[in-house]
Every structure is written in C-alpha cells, then in structure tokens.
Design an enzyme around this catalytic site. Structure first.
Site: not given
Ligand code: APR
Length: 175
Positions: A36, A120
């Site tokens: 995000d 994840t």
């Molecule tokens: N490109 C692809 N995948 C990514 C990137 C990127 N630039 N950055 C992180 N990821 C991966 C992480 O390694 C993980 O496998 O995205 C996946 C989802 O992780 P999160 O971003 O932590 O999302 P999630 O687990 O769904 O949690 C969502 O986290 O960032 C906050 O606002 C968001 O509150 C929400 C929560």
C-alpha cells in the site's frame, strides 16, 4: 495444459506497465505500509486525493482508481482479511478479494492485471494457504473469462515466489 495467461514472478508491483495493479489496502483506503505504501509513493499524491473520494472499502470488496505516476493505468484497491487463526471466515474473505478484483477488471474492460500476495504481510495470512486460494480463484475465473489476457501474481520475495510456484503445481496439477 496449464493456463498460459497466469504468470508468477518475483518483483516490485509498482514497476509493472499493466492495465491495473492491485493494492492490498486497509478499509480507510488512505494508505499504509507494505505494498500500500509502495503504491502510494510511486503513484504520487493524486492517488490519495482520489482515494479520499471513495468512502473506504469493506473487506473482500474492490474499488478502482487511476494509476497517476505509476506505469500501470489503474490501481484496483482491495482489503484482505486479517488472519485470526482461520475460523473467522478468512479463507472465503480472501477468495472474495480476488473475485471482486477480477470482476471489476472485467467490468472496466481491462486485459492485463497484477496481484500482490494479499493479506500475507501485515495481515498475517499464512503464505502457503493464501497462495493456493489466490491461484485456485484466479484459475477458476480465467476458465470463464477470455477477456483477461494476462494475470500476474507478483511475489516480493524469493521465498514467496517459491511458495506460489509450489501452490501452482498443487492447484493445477496439469502444470
Ligand atoms: N510489490 C509487490 N509486493 C509487495 C511490495 C511491492 N512493492 N511490497 C510489499 N509486498 C508484498 C509483501 O511482501 C506481502 O507479501 O505484499 C504482500 C502483502 O503485504 P502487505 O503489504 O503487508 O499487505 P497485507 O498483509 O494485505 O496487510 C495490509 O498493511 O500496508 C498496510 O495499509 C495496509 O493496513 C493494510 C495492511
């Protein structure tokens, strides 16, 4: 024959020039960490400005915005379930995220789409189960929707990529 439209790669989703990249957001849609945060940083402040007009997003739902400074034309924001041990409907809610995003992409006539591994990271969903849910849901949708030409699952780490590759063999033994 495995569906050639489904691709699994390791990389940074913000670099992909596809019709839409998917954001793993939170219900406020006002940004956060993880993917995000990366998407908002790369898209620029206009993305947040448009997100402010959307009124948030429920778990399992999806909303679309423009991509602004991203190479992707659009961002489809979805909110995954927080993992609470697996008995609170998390599995169905995660599958619903993928279905909601795919339906919205179809509704907007999009042809190429990239997903991160929803839930994840901060939300703690076990990667092995999440990968199987993601691939099973995407493959089932692709069977009935020729409009989609390419769906990419983007894994940020090598370890996640290996889990997705193993999950693909598990879900689609024809590979
Ligand atoms: N490109 C692809 N995948 C990514 C990137 C990127 N630039 N950055 C992180 N990821 C991966 C992480 O390694 C993980 O496998 O995205 C996946 C989802 O992780 P999160 O971003 O932590 O999302 P999630 O687990 O769904 O949690 C969502 O986290 O960032 C906050 O606002 C968001 O509150 C929400 C929560």
């Amino acid at each position: 024959m495995p569906d050639p439209r489904l691709h699994i790669i390791q990389g940074d989703i913000t670099t992909l020039a596809v019709d839409a990249i998917v954001n793993a957001a939170n219900p406020s849609l006002l940004g956060g960490g993880g993917v995000d945060g990366a998407i908002h940083r790369a898209a620029g402040p206009q993305l947040l400005a448009e997100c402010r007009t959307l009124g948030g997003c429920a778990v399992g739902e999806a909303k679309i915005t423009r991509g602004y400074d991203l190479p992707a034309r659009h961002v489809i924001h979805t909110v995954g379930p927080i993992w609470r041990g697996g008995s609170q409907g998390e599995v169905e809610a995660l599958a619903r995220c993928y279905r909601s995003v795919l339906a919205l992409a179809t509704e907007h006539g999009l042809r190429t789409l990239a997903f991160p591994s929803i839930s994840t990271g901060a939300y703690g969903f076990p990667i092995r189960r999440a990968a199987r849910i993601a691939l099973r849901t995407i493959l089932a949708y692709l069977d009935y929707h020729p409009n989609l030409e390419q769906v990419i699952c983007v894994c940020f780490t090598r370890a996640d990529w290996e889990e997705y590759m193993a999950a693909r063999a598990f879900v689609d033994p024809r590979v």
